[in-house]
Design a protein around this motif. Structure first.
Motif, PDB file in Angstrom:
ATOM      1  N   VAL A 125       0.860  -1.183   0.000  1.00 34.74           N
ATOM      2  CA  VAL A 125       0.000   0.000   0.000  1.00 34.74           C
ATOM      3  C   VAL A 125       0.895   1.230   0.000  1.00 34.74           C
ATOM      4  O   VAL A 125       1.760   1.382   0.869  1.00 34.74           O
ATOM      5  CB  VAL A 125      -0.937   0.044   1.225  1.00 34.74           C
ATOM      6  N   LEU A 126       0.684   2.083  -0.996  1.00 34.52           N
ATOM      7  CA  LEU A 126       1.354   3.380  -1.057  1.00 34.52           C
ATOM      8  C   LEU A 126       0.344   4.418  -0.608  1.00 34.52           C
ATOM      9  O   LEU A 126      -0.719   4.557  -1.213  1.00 34.52           O
ATOM     10  CB  LEU A 126       1.809   3.693  -2.486  1.00 34.52           C
ATOM     11  N   LEU A 127       0.656   5.149   0.452  1.00 31.98           N
ATOM     12  CA  LEU A 127      -0.237   6.193   0.950  1.00 31.98           C
ATOM     13  C   LEU A 127       0.346   7.547   0.559  1.00 31.98           C
ATOM     14  O   LEU A 127       1.503   7.840   0.868  1.00 31.98           O
ATOM     15  CB  LEU A 127      -0.402   6.099   2.464  1.00 31.98           C
ATOM     16  N   MET A 128      -0.471   8.360  -0.101  1.00 33.29           N
ATOM     17  CA  MET A 128      -0.033   9.661  -0.594  1.00 33.29           C
ATOM     18  C   MET A 128      -0.554  10.786   0.300  1.00 33.29           C
ATOM     19  O   MET A 128      -1.513  10.618   1.042  1.00 33.29           O
ATOM     20  CB  MET A 128      -0.546   9.881  -2.025  1.00 33.29           C
ATOM     21  N   ASN A 129       0.062  11.952   0.180  1.00 34.28           N
ATOM     22  CA  ASN A 129      -0.336  13.105   0.984  1.00 34.28           C
ATOM     23  C   ASN A 129      -1.740  13.598   0.648  1.00 34.28           C
ATOM     24  O   ASN A 129      -2.359  14.291   1.447  1.00 34.28           O
ATOM     25  CB  ASN A 129       0.667  14.248   0.818  1.00 34.28           C
ATOM     26  N   THR A 130      -2.282  13.223  -0.477  1.00 31.70           N
ATOM     27  CA  THR A 130      -3.627  13.633  -0.889  1.00 31.70           C
ATOM     28  C   THR A 130      -4.707  12.732  -0.296  1.00 31.70           C
ATOM     29  O   THR A 130      -5.889  12.969  -0.497  1.00 31.70           O
ATOM     30  CB  THR A 130      -3.752  13.580  -2.424  1.00 31.70           C
ATOM     31  N   GLY A 131      -4.289  11.679   0.403  1.00 32.78           N
ATOM     32  CA  GLY A 131      -5.238  10.711   0.943  1.00 32.78           C
ATOM     33  C   GLY A 131      -5.434   9.519   0.025  1.00 32.78           C
ATOM     34  O   GLY A 131      -6.077   8.546   0.386  1.00 32.78           O
ATOM     35  N   VAL A 132      -4.866   9.571  -1.168  1.00 34.85           N
ATOM     36  CA  VAL A 132      -4.953   8.459  -2.116  1.00 34.85           C
ATOM     37  C   VAL A 132      -4.103   7.303  -1.594  1.00 34.85           C
ATOM     38  O   VAL A 132      -2.977   7.503  -1.134  1.00 34.85           O
ATOM     39  CB  VAL A 132      -4.442   8.894  -3.514  1.00 34.85           C
ATOM     40  N   ALA A 133      -4.663   6.103  -1.647  1.00 37.02           N
ATOM     41  CA  ALA A 133      -3.922   4.893  -1.307  1.00 37.02           C
ATOM     42  C   ALA A 133      -3.909   4.004  -2.542  1.00 37.02           C
ATOM     43  O   ALA A 133      -4.953   3.722  -3.121  1.00 37.02           O
ATOM     44  CB  ALA A 133      -4.572   4.174  -0.138  1.00 37.02           C
ATOM     45  N   ILE A 134      -2.729   3.589  -2.940  1.00 34.03           N
ATOM     46  CA  ILE A 134      -2.587   2.693  -4.089  1.00 34.03           C
ATOM     47  C   ILE A 134      -2.244   1.314  -3.549  1.00 34.03           C
ATOM     48  O   ILE A 134      -1.251   1.140  -2.846  1.00 34.03           O
ATOM     49  CB  ILE A 134      -1.486   3.178  -5.051  1.00 34.03           C
ATOM     50  N   HIS A 135      -3.090   0.332  -3.873  1.00 31.24           N
ATOM     51  CA  HIS A 135      -2.904  -1.048  -3.417  1.00 31.24           C
ATOM     52  C   HIS A 135      -2.349  -1.869  -4.577  1.00 31.24           C
ATOM     53  O   HIS A 135      -2.874  -1.791  -5.697  1.00 31.24           O
ATOM     54  CB  HIS A 135      -4.236  -1.634  -2.953  1.00 31.24           C
ATOM     55  N   MET A 136      -1.305  -2.669  -4.301  1.00 33.45           N
ATOM     56  CA  MET A 136      -0.644  -3.449  -5.348  1.00 33.45           C
ATOM     57  C   MET A 136      -0.279  -4.835  -4.840  1.00 33.45           C
ATOM     58  O   MET A 136       0.309  -4.961  -3.769  1.00 33.45           O
ATOM     59  CB  MET A 136       0.633  -2.730  -5.813  1.00 33.45           C
ATOM     60  N   MET A 137      -0.635  -5.864  -5.599  1.00 40.97           N
ATOM     61  CA  MET A 137      -0.236  -7.238  -5.290  1.00 40.97           C
ATOM     62  C   MET A 137       1.264  -7.376  -5.510  1.00 40.97           C
ATOM     63  O   MET A 137       1.814  -6.756  -6.420  1.00 40.97           O
ATOM     64  CB  MET A 137      -0.939  -8.237  -6.211  1.00 40.97           C
ATOM     65  N   ILE A 138       1.911  -8.190  -4.700  1.00 41.14           N
ATOM     66  CA  ILE A 138       3.364  -8.298  -4.788  1.00 41.14           C
ATOM     67  C   ILE A 138       3.833  -8.889  -6.109  1.00 41.14           C
ATOM     68  O   ILE A 138       4.895  -8.533  -6.598  1.00 41.14           O
ATOM     69  CB  ILE A 138       3.955  -9.100  -3.617  1.00 41.14           C
ATOM     70  N   GLU A 139       3.047  -9.768  -6.719  1.00 38.71           N
ATOM     71  CA  GLU A 139       3.530 -10.451  -7.921  1.00 38.71           C
ATOM     72  C   GLU A 139       3.073  -9.799  -9.226  1.00 38.71           C
ATOM     73  O   GLU A 139       3.451 -10.247 -10.292  1.00 38.71           O
ATOM     74  CB  GLU A 139       3.111 -11.926  -7.908  1.00 38.71           C
ATOM     75  N   LYS A 140       2.287  -8.753  -9.155  1.00 42.11           N
ATOM     76  CA  LYS A 140       1.808  -8.090 -10.370  1.00 42.11           C
ATOM     77  C   LYS A 140       2.707  -6.927 -10.742  1.00 42.11           C
ATOM     78  O   LYS A 140       3.391  -6.371  -9.891  1.00 42.11           O
ATOM     79  CB  LYS A 140       0.385  -7.551 -10.174  1.00 42.11           C
ATOM     80  N   LYS A 141       2.669  -6.552 -12.001  1.00 44.41           N
ATOM     81  CA  LYS A 141       3.385  -5.370 -12.474  1.00 44.41           C
ATOM     82  C   LYS A 141       2.394  -4.221 -12.574  1.00 44.41           C
ATOM     83  O   LYS A 141       1.277  -4.397 -13.054  1.00 44.41           O
ATOM     84  CB  LYS A 141       4.023  -5.632 -13.832  1.00 44.41           C
ATOM     85  N   TYR A 142       2.838  -3.060 -12.104  1.00 43.13           N
ATOM     86  CA  TYR A 142       2.002  -1.869 -12.114  1.00 43.13           C
ATOM     87  C   TYR A 142       2.738  -0.751 -12.832  1.00 43.13           C
ATOM     88  O   TYR A 142       3.977  -0.714 -12.817  1.00 43.13           O
ATOM     89  CB  TYR A 142       1.667  -1.447 -10.674  1.00 43.13           C
ATOM     90  N   PRO A 143       2.004   0.166 -13.452  1.00 47.90           N
ATOM     91  CA  PRO A 143       2.651   1.241 -14.229  1.00 47.90           C
ATOM     92  C   PRO A 143       3.197   2.366 -13.343  1.00 47.90           C
ATOM     93  O   PRO A 143       2.776   3.513 -13.418  1.00 47.90           O
ATOM     94  CB  PRO A 143       1.514   1.728 -15.143  1.00 47.90           C
ATOM     95  N   LEU A 144       4.156   2.034 -12.488  1.00 49.77           N
ATOM     96  CA  LEU A 144       4.797   3.036 -11.642  1.00 49.77           C
ATOM     97  C   LEU A 144       5.858   3.783 -12.437  1.00 49.77           C
ATOM     98  O   LEU A 144       6.594   3.180 -13.226  1.00 49.77           O
ATOM     99  CB  LEU A 144       5.458   2.368 -10.432  1.00 49.77           C
ATOM    100  N   THR A 145       5.925   5.081 -12.218  1.00 50.65           N
ATOM    101  CA  THR A 145       6.954   5.879 -12.877  1.00 50.65           C
ATOM    102  C   THR A 145       8.283   5.671 -12.152  1.00 50.65           C
ATOM    103  O   THR A 145       8.322   5.253 -10.988  1.00 50.65           O
ATOM    104  CB  THR A 145       6.601   7.380 -12.860  1.00 50.65           C
ATOM    105  N   GLN A 146       9.356   6.000 -12.839  1.00 51.19           N
ATOM    106  CA  GLN A 146      10.686   5.912 -12.229  1.00 51.19           C
ATOM    107  C   GLN A 146      10.761   6.812 -10.997  1.00 51.19           C
ATOM    108  O   GLN A 146      11.357   6.444  -9.981  1.00 51.19           O
ATOM    109  CB  GLN A 146      11.747   6.332 -13.264  1.00 51.19           C
TER     110      GLN A 146
END
Length: 167
Positions: A125-146
């Motif tokens: 879980v990535l928690l952002m300052n805007t209150g947005v939480a991004i949930h990601m499975m450990i084995e999946k690929k997600y379009p995260l920026t560098q």
């Protein structure tokens, strides 16, 4: 006194470790600013949660998959609204990442507050300052920026206990 062989005795014993699958969920709105999700298990027990991330503290991988399946089935022909939309979007991001979704397109606007792993269900879980939480499975690929990956590595992963998954 009669001797009874163990094989002849049927005892209705239920293990304390018995795990019941999630069979339903309900959303309750208390007022404008308060709501909760009730997660209902097959044995009739239930537990209440304010947000999806709270569920991950108690869920294992199968619970997450069961809830995703139930939400998908409920909204096959209709669209979720209100707080159900929030749950649906969290699960959609988790299971069906699409780089065209605004959550991925707006990564440059987010300031990462925490990066946490829920080891029991294998979800980051990535928690952002805007209150947005991004949930990601450990084995999946997600379009995260560098840039976001760098922020994650600088923030360091938070875990409740040492685990091979975290390492």
């Amino acid at each position: 006194m009669n001797v009874v062989l163990k094989d002849d005795v049927a005892i209705g014993v239920e293990s304390l470790a018995t795990k019941y699958p999630i069979v339903d969920w309900k959303t309750y709105i208390l007022n404008e600013n308060m709501m909760y999700y009730q997660i209902i298990k097959a044995d009739g027990s239930s537990k209440n949660y304010k947000i999806f991330s709270e569920m991950l503290e108690d869920f294992d991988r199968q619970d997450v998959m069961d809830l995703h399946k139930l939400v998908q089935e409920r909204y096959e022909t209709t669209s979720p609204e209100g707080y159900d939309l929030l749950l649906w979007e969290d699960l959609k991001t988790l299971f069906e990442p699409n780089e065209e979704d605004k959550i991925w397109k707006n990564q440059h606007d987010y300031n990462l507050i925490s990066w946490r792993l829920f080891d029991s269900c294998g979800v980051h879980v990535l928690l952002m300052n805007t209150g947005v939480a991004i949930h990601m499975m450990i084995e999946k690929k997600y379009p995260l920026t560098q840039e976001m990956i760098s922020r994650m590595l600088n923030r360091r992963l938070e875990v409740d206990h040492e685990s091979e998954m975290a390492f």
